[in-house]
Design a protein around this motif. Structure first.
Motif: not given
Length: 703
Positions: A239-252
């Motif tokens: 949650e505190g790293q939105p850029e990486h959260r969005d990247a993880v969400r995209a591939v999964w």
């Protein structure tokens, strides 16, 4: 006889009569009883026979007899019901002896049933009838009295039951082992997943971890500074790293939607080491195919990518080195041959200038001839180089290869000499091929000369043509597209070629001939010409077995071209020379030579040094019958662009391109528009004049 005696006799007679009457009465009663007994016996026998034939179990009566193996050592079937065949699998047993029916098993059956006959004790048992593969359940008892030597047997087929029992027993015996093996396999898989260097993760549709191995958890912590565990939500942890959260969400999300894919990407938080990962995603489903989540196997491929980049750079350096080596070989060969030719040209011109200055013209023709000869050889050398590099200007036309070969047969015979027998084998119904016929003639002659040189002591040279169907496999071996081709093969009976020589045979300036007996450009020219024409060249050779060189040329589905008309003579040119020609070339010496040559035979000539200057003239009111232009012009407008621009205002303008290099991208690889032709430099004046007159005759040239 006294009365007493008579009375006594009467009494006796009466008694006899009474006794006879009694006996008669008794006989009549006995006859009735016998009939009743016989009827009862018949009914009993009918009931027995009906029961015997109707029961489901197999039933038979066997009778023992003395045989070759000893007393009561064999028995015969005296009765058997229809169910016998169904259960035992042996038909028509009545009258058959057991030692004839099942000789390999007879001793065992005789032993069992003879004991029943001897003791009178009935038995029940199970036994396999090996002859038919049937498992039987049997009961046997003696038929009284024992003197009849008979035993009755009742049985049924229990094969299916025995098979089921055996399978159940095997299942029971292996069930525990299977359970143990399954538990061990599960533990092994768990150990493998936990111990592998791969990063394994399984998530549910809400992005919560259902499973994550230690390697993946540690890597996640190294990249993002957070240590995950089963049950955590990966999006909430980031949650505190939105850029990486969005990247993880995209591939999964792609995997959770059912997509199976592989992706290589870089991950890592700022300030931490960023790494490249190869991620393999798949959808997780239950036995019925219903999605349960997604799983991922990931690998750190940073080092692998670096190694691949290093190898790519090394391969590029190697290719560059090989290019430079090839260029060195090429330029070395060029320098050698051109220096020889230039020496002849320069020396001849110097001596020509000296003799002219001295006023001595006796040797002028000799020097001019020497300079011309060297120049023509230089032109031929350049032509061969362009052929090798597939940059020569071709004039392809539909060609009958049979006609071309037969037209050259006599020339080939004279060229190779009388020591070599020449055989020409042509196939009927040959297809046409779209080819530059003159270049194909040169290639064929070149192959024949090579074959001659390979047979210094004489031999046989065979020229053969054929139609070829190449399937996908054969075409792949020849680096061609599947389809129909025309083959032209030249075979000699010479010394043959080693694999090393075959591998380099098409390299420019490579030759196995002694110095001074070959340039090493012949086969490279043939190869380049055939490849530029859409075909292929293959060498088939073994040392001591001769060599076959085959050209494979694509089939042309149109008609064969008409034979070209003979070129006009110089006098014919002069008689038609009343037209204006525009010459566009950036080389002053070439403009001078072209102008002088065309004016000398009566044409009016205008000049321009570049495309824009030539276009100005073409857009004026000046009469222009033919445009002669170099292809490679300076000033941002090449020869083709000049011709196209000129035709917007002069659509019927004929154009002759002259070029020292076949810019196929510009002139269309020989596929020029009507009214356009190409003349390759260098050329003689006669060739220029003939081509110009030919084009002017094709149309007035007036616009």
């Amino acid at each position: 006889m006294d009365s007493i005696e008579f009375e006594d006799l009467q009494r006796r007679l009466k008694a006899l009569e009474e006794e006879n009457a009694h006996l008669k009465a008794l006989g009549a009663a006995d006859q009735t009883l016998r009939r009743r007994a016989e009827s009862a016996l018949a009914e009993s026998e009918e009931r027995y026979r009906t029961l015997f034939n109707s029961i489901d179990e197999g039933f038979c009566i066997i009778e023992f007899f003395d045989g070759p193996h000893g007393p009561l050592s064999d028995y015969v079937h005296v009765e058997a019901n229809p169910a016998y065949t169904q259960h035992a699998g042996i038909p028509n047993v009545v009258g058959q002896k057991v030692r004839e029916m099942v000789p390999d098993e007879a001793d065992g059956w005789v032993e069992l049933y003879s004991d029943v006959l001897r003791t009178g004790r009935p038995i029940r048992f199970e036994r396999e009838l090996i002859a038919t593969g049937r498992h039987l359940e049997l009961a046997a008892f003696r038929v009284e009295p024992a003197s009849r030597k008979q035993v009755a047997v009742l049985f049924q087929d229990i094969t299916a039951r025995k098979r089921a029992e055996r399978e159940l027993q095997q299942l029971n015996e292996t069930l525990e082992a299977r359970v143990v093996a399954a538990l061990a396999e599960r533990k092994l898989m768990a150990d493998l997943v936990e111990g592998t260097d791969a990063f394994v993760q399984v998530v549910d549709p809400d992005f919560r971890w259902l499973a994550i191995n230690g390697a993946s958890a540690r890597e996640f912590h190294r990249i993002y500074g957070i240590l995950p565990k089963v049950g955590d939500n990966m999006l909430e942890l980031l949650e505190g790293q939105p850029e990486h959260r969005d990247a993880v969400r995209a591939v999964w999300s792609r995997a959770l939607a059912g997509e199976a894919f592989v992706e290589i990407a870089e991950f890592g938080a700022p300030g931490r080491a960023r790494r490249f990962y190869e991620m393999r995603f798949n959808c997780l489903r239950d036995g019925s195919g219903r999605p349960l989540g997604a799983y991922q196997f990931s690998y750190d491929v940073t080092d692998r990518l670096k190694e691949q980049e290093r190898l790519r750079e090394a391969e590029e350096a190697l290719r560059q080195s090989q290019k430079m080596e090839a260029v060195g070989q090429l330029t070395g060969g060029l320098a050698h041959d051109f220096n020889n030719l230039l020496t002849g040209i320069i020396g001849s011109l110097e001596l020509l200038q000296i003799r002219l200055g001295q006023g001595r013209i006796k040797d002028i023709d000799r020097y001019v001839t020497a300079a011309q000869g060297a120049a023509k050889r230089a032109a031929a050398l350049t032509h061969r180089l362009l052929a090798f590099s597939r940059r020569q200007t071709l004039d392809p036309k539909p060609t009958d290869v049979n006609r071309l070969v037969m037209g050259m047969e006599e020339l080939v015979r004279r060229t190779v000499g009388p020591e070599i027998a020449v055989e020409v084998v042509t196939s009927g119904g040959m297809w046409a091929t779209l080819i530059d016929a003159s270049q194909l003639e040169n290639a064929l002659l070149n192959l024949c000369l090579n074959a001659r040189d390979a047979m210094p002591e004489g031999g046989r040279l065979t020229i053969e043509t054929a139609n070829r169907w190449l399937d996908a496999h054969a075409a792949a071996e020849l680096d061609l597209s599947p389809g129909q081709y025309v083959s032209l093969c030249v075979t000699d009976t010479g010394a043959g070629m080693t694999p090393e020589v075959i591998a380099r045979a098409f390299d420019p300036f490579f030759t196995t001939k002694p110095i001074g007996q070959g340039t090493g450009l012949g086969l490279s020219m043939v190869y380049g010409f055939v490849r530029q024409s859409g075909g292929q060249v293959r060498i088939y050779s073994e040392v001591g077995q001769g060599t076959t060189m085959c050209l494979y040329l694509p089939r042309h589905y149109g008609k064969e071209a008409d034979k070209p008309s003979p070129p006009p003579t110089r006098n014919a040119v002069r008689s038609e020379a009343s037209h204006t020609i525009l010459i566009v070339d950036d080389e002053p010496s070439i403009r001078m030579l072209l102008t002088d040559a065309l004016e000398e035979i009566g044409f009016n000539v205008m000049e321009a040094h570049d495309g824009p200057s030539g276009l100005n003239i073409l857009q004026s009111d000046a009469r222009i019958d033919l445009l002669v232009t170099d292809v490679g012009l300076p000033g941002g407008m090449n020869g083709r662009q000049l011709a196209d621009a000129a035709r917007t205002t002069r659509p019927a303008l004929n154009v002759l391109f002259i070029t020292g290099y076949a810019e196929n991208a510009i002139i269309g690889n020989g596929q020029l528009a009507p009214g356009m032709q190409v003349l390759t430099k260098p050329f003689v004046v006669e060739a220029l004049a003939a081509r110009v007159l030919e084009m002017i005759k094709d149309g007035t040239g007036r616009t």
